[in-house]
Design a protein around this motif. Structure first.
Motif, PDB file in Angstrom:
ATOM      1  N   GLU A  32     -10.724 -11.182 -20.127  1.00  0.00           N
ATOM      2  CA  GLU A  32     -10.408 -11.710 -21.458  1.00  0.00           C
ATOM      3  C   GLU A  32     -10.802 -13.185 -21.609  1.00  0.00           C
ATOM      4  N   VAL A  33     -12.028 -13.511 -21.244  1.00  0.00           N
ATOM      5  CA  VAL A  33     -12.514 -14.892 -21.290  1.00  0.00           C
ATOM      6  C   VAL A  33     -12.904 -15.276 -22.712  1.00  0.00           C
ATOM      7  N   SER A  34     -12.444 -16.439 -23.144  1.00  0.00           N
ATOM      8  CA  SER A  34     -12.820 -17.013 -24.433  1.00  0.00           C
ATOM      9  C   SER A  34     -13.160 -18.479 -24.192  1.00  0.00           C
ATOM     10  N   VAL A  35     -14.388 -18.888 -24.560  1.00  0.00           N
ATOM     11  CA  VAL A  35     -14.837 -20.257 -24.353  1.00  0.00           C
ATOM     12  C   VAL A  35     -15.050 -20.918 -25.701  1.00  0.00           C
ATOM     13  N   SER A  36     -14.489 -22.110 -25.882  1.00  0.00           N
ATOM     14  CA  SER A  36     -14.641 -22.872 -27.119  1.00  0.00           C
ATOM     15  C   SER A  36     -15.448 -24.140 -26.839  1.00  0.00           C
ATOM     16  N   LEU A  37     -16.651 -24.190 -27.372  1.00  0.00           N
ATOM     17  CA  LEU A  37     -17.478 -25.382 -27.242  1.00  0.00           C
ATOM     18  C   LEU A  37     -16.815 -26.553 -27.960  1.00  0.00           C
ATOM     19  N   ARG A  38     -16.307 -26.305 -29.152  1.00  0.00           N
ATOM     20  CA  ARG A  38     -15.678 -27.351 -29.960  1.00  0.00           C
ATOM     21  C   ARG A  38     -14.500 -28.001 -29.246  1.00  0.00           C
ATOM     22  N   ASP A  39     -13.661 -27.190 -28.601  1.00  0.00           N
ATOM     23  CA  ASP A  39     -12.478 -27.710 -27.922  1.00  0.00           C
ATOM     24  C   ASP A  39     -12.743 -28.071 -26.461  1.00  0.00           C
ATOM     25  N   GLY A  40     -13.912 -27.687 -25.938  1.00  0.00           N
ATOM     26  CA  GLY A  40     -14.233 -27.974 -24.551  1.00  0.00           C
ATOM     27  C   GLY A  40     -13.297 -27.285 -23.581  1.00  0.00           C
ATOM     28  N   MET A  41     -13.008 -26.012 -23.858  1.00  0.00           N
ATOM     29  CA  MET A  41     -12.065 -25.304 -22.994  1.00  0.00           C
ATOM     30  C   MET A  41     -12.391 -23.824 -22.898  1.00  0.00           C
ATOM     31  N   ALA A  42     -11.844 -23.232 -21.854  1.00  0.00           N
ATOM     32  CA  ALA A  42     -11.930 -21.782 -21.657  1.00  0.00           C
ATOM     33  C   ALA A  42     -10.520 -21.261 -21.425  1.00  0.00           C
ATOM     34  N   ILE A  43     -10.235 -20.137 -22.040  1.00  0.00           N
ATOM     35  CA  ILE A  43      -8.943 -19.472 -21.862  1.00  0.00           C
ATOM     36  C   ILE A  43      -9.242 -18.088 -21.317  1.00  0.00           C
ATOM     37  N   MET A  44      -8.521 -17.685 -20.292  1.00  0.00           N
ATOM     38  CA  MET A  44      -8.747 -16.379 -19.699  1.00  0.00           C
ATOM     39  C   MET A  44      -7.478 -15.866 -19.046  1.00  0.00           C
ATOM     40  N   ARG A  45      -7.500 -14.601 -18.697  1.00  0.00           N
ATOM     41  CA  ARG A  45      -6.421 -13.998 -17.925  1.00  0.00           C
ATOM     42  C   ARG A  45      -6.925 -13.873 -16.497  1.00  0.00           C
ATOM     43  N   ILE A  46      -6.068 -14.218 -15.535  1.00  0.00           N
ATOM     44  CA  ILE A  46      -6.472 -14.065 -14.141  1.00  0.00           C
ATOM     45  C   ILE A  46      -5.429 -13.277 -13.361  1.00  0.00           C
ATOM     46  N   ASP A  47      -5.915 -12.529 -12.402  1.00  0.00           N
ATOM     47  CA  ASP A  47      -5.058 -11.829 -11.455  1.00  0.00           C
ATOM     48  C   ASP A  47      -4.880 -12.785 -10.280  1.00  0.00           C
ATOM     49  N   GLN A  48      -3.697 -13.319 -10.125  1.00  0.00           N
ATOM     50  CA  GLN A  48      -3.418 -14.339  -9.111  1.00  0.00           C
ATOM     51  C   GLN A  48      -3.588 -13.830  -7.683  1.00  0.00           C
ATOM     52  N   SER A  49      -3.626 -12.530  -7.492  1.00  0.00           N
ATOM     53  CA  SER A  49      -3.844 -12.007  -6.145  1.00  0.00           C
ATOM     54  C   SER A  49      -5.329 -12.018  -5.788  1.00  0.00           C
ATOM     55  N   LEU A  50      -6.197 -12.245  -6.786  1.00  0.00           N
ATOM     56  CA  LEU A  50      -7.644 -12.230  -6.554  1.00  0.00           C
ATOM     57  C   LEU A  50      -8.323 -13.582  -6.750  1.00  0.00           C
ATOM     58  N   THR A  51      -7.737 -14.456  -7.543  1.00  0.00           N
ATOM     59  CA  THR A  51      -8.356 -15.753  -7.816  1.00  0.00           C
ATOM     60  C   THR A  51      -7.290 -16.774  -8.188  1.00  0.00           C
ATOM     61  N   SER A  52      -7.724 -17.992  -8.435  1.00  0.00           N
ATOM     62  CA  SER A  52      -6.799 -19.066  -8.808  1.00  0.00           C
ATOM     63  C   SER A  52      -7.546 -20.067  -9.686  1.00  0.00           C
ATOM     64  N   PRO A  53      -6.825 -20.912 -10.418  1.00  0.00           N
ATOM     65  CA  PRO A  53      -7.502 -21.950 -11.197  1.00  0.00           C
ATOM     66  C   PRO A  53      -8.402 -22.832 -10.323  1.00  0.00           C
ATOM     67  N   HIS A  54      -7.979 -23.101  -9.098  1.00  0.00           N
ATOM     68  CA  HIS A  54      -8.779 -23.924  -8.190  1.00  0.00           C
ATOM     69  C   HIS A  54     -10.139 -23.262  -7.903  1.00  0.00           C
ATOM     70  N   LEU A  55     -10.135 -21.966  -7.636  1.00  0.00           N
ATOM     71  CA  LEU A  55     -11.398 -21.261  -7.378  1.00  0.00           C
ATOM     72  C   LEU A  55     -12.287 -21.256  -8.616  1.00  0.00           C
ATOM     73  N   LEU A  56     -11.683 -21.124  -9.786  1.00  0.00           N
ATOM     74  CA  LEU A  56     -12.460 -21.141 -11.030  1.00  0.00           C
ATOM     75  C   LEU A  56     -13.136 -22.496 -11.221  1.00  0.00           C
ATOM     76  N   THR A  57     -12.385 -23.568 -11.008  1.00  0.00           N
ATOM     77  CA  THR A  57     -12.958 -24.902 -11.201  1.00  0.00           C
ATOM     78  C   THR A  57     -14.055 -25.180 -10.183  1.00  0.00           C
ATOM     79  N   ARG A  58     -13.889 -24.711  -8.964  1.00  0.00           N
ATOM     80  CA  ARG A  58     -14.932 -24.901  -7.946  1.00  0.00           C
ATOM     81  C   ARG A  58     -16.213 -24.166  -8.336  1.00  0.00           C
ATOM     82  N   ARG A  59     -16.083 -22.944  -8.809  1.00  0.00           N
ATOM     83  CA  ARG A  59     -17.266 -22.155  -9.190  1.00  0.00           C
ATOM     84  C   ARG A  59     -17.983 -22.806 -10.370  1.00  0.00           C
ATOM     85  N   LEU A  60     -17.231 -23.265 -11.351  1.00  0.00           N
ATOM     86  CA  LEU A  60     -17.856 -23.935 -12.498  1.00  0.00           C
ATOM     87  C   LEU A  60     -18.528 -25.240 -12.080  1.00  0.00           C
TER      88      LEU A  60
END
Length: 91
Positions: A32-60
């Motif tokens: 359920e990823v939604s990216v807003s260029l105007r707001d400079g943000m991404a909103i998504m649902r994550i399964d905490q057993s598979l990933t974390s905000p830290h892993l997302l920021t590293r990949r980006l």
């Protein structure tokens, strides 16, 4: 599943926003990823057993899009000009 919001730097057009969405959608445990260029943000649902905000920021950051989350694990780490660690994306 938890809702996660990332603030993303370096998006300067719709192509960048599309690339960020593609990167996040390809990650295991992200939906359920939604990216807003105007707001400079991404909103998504994550399964905490598979990933974390830290892993997302590293990949980006590896793709050239420094980002950060207000999740406690991210706030505890200082943000630098190069993204999450200051070096992996050439910053």
């Amino acid at each position: 599943m938890q809702t996660t919001v990332l603030k993303i730097d370096a998006m300067d057009g719709e192509a960048c926003a599309d690339k960020v969405a593609q990167i996040l959608n390809e990650m295991l445990g992200v939906s359920e990823v939604s990216v807003s260029l105007r707001d400079g943000m991404a909103i998504m649902r994550i399964d905490q057993s598979l990933t974390s905000p830290h892993l997302l920021t590293r990949r980006l950051a590896l793709a050239g899009y420094p980002s950060y989350s207000d999740a406690p694990e991210e706030v505890a780490q200082p943000r630098t000009a190069g993204g999450c660690c200051g070096g992996c994306c050439g910053g």
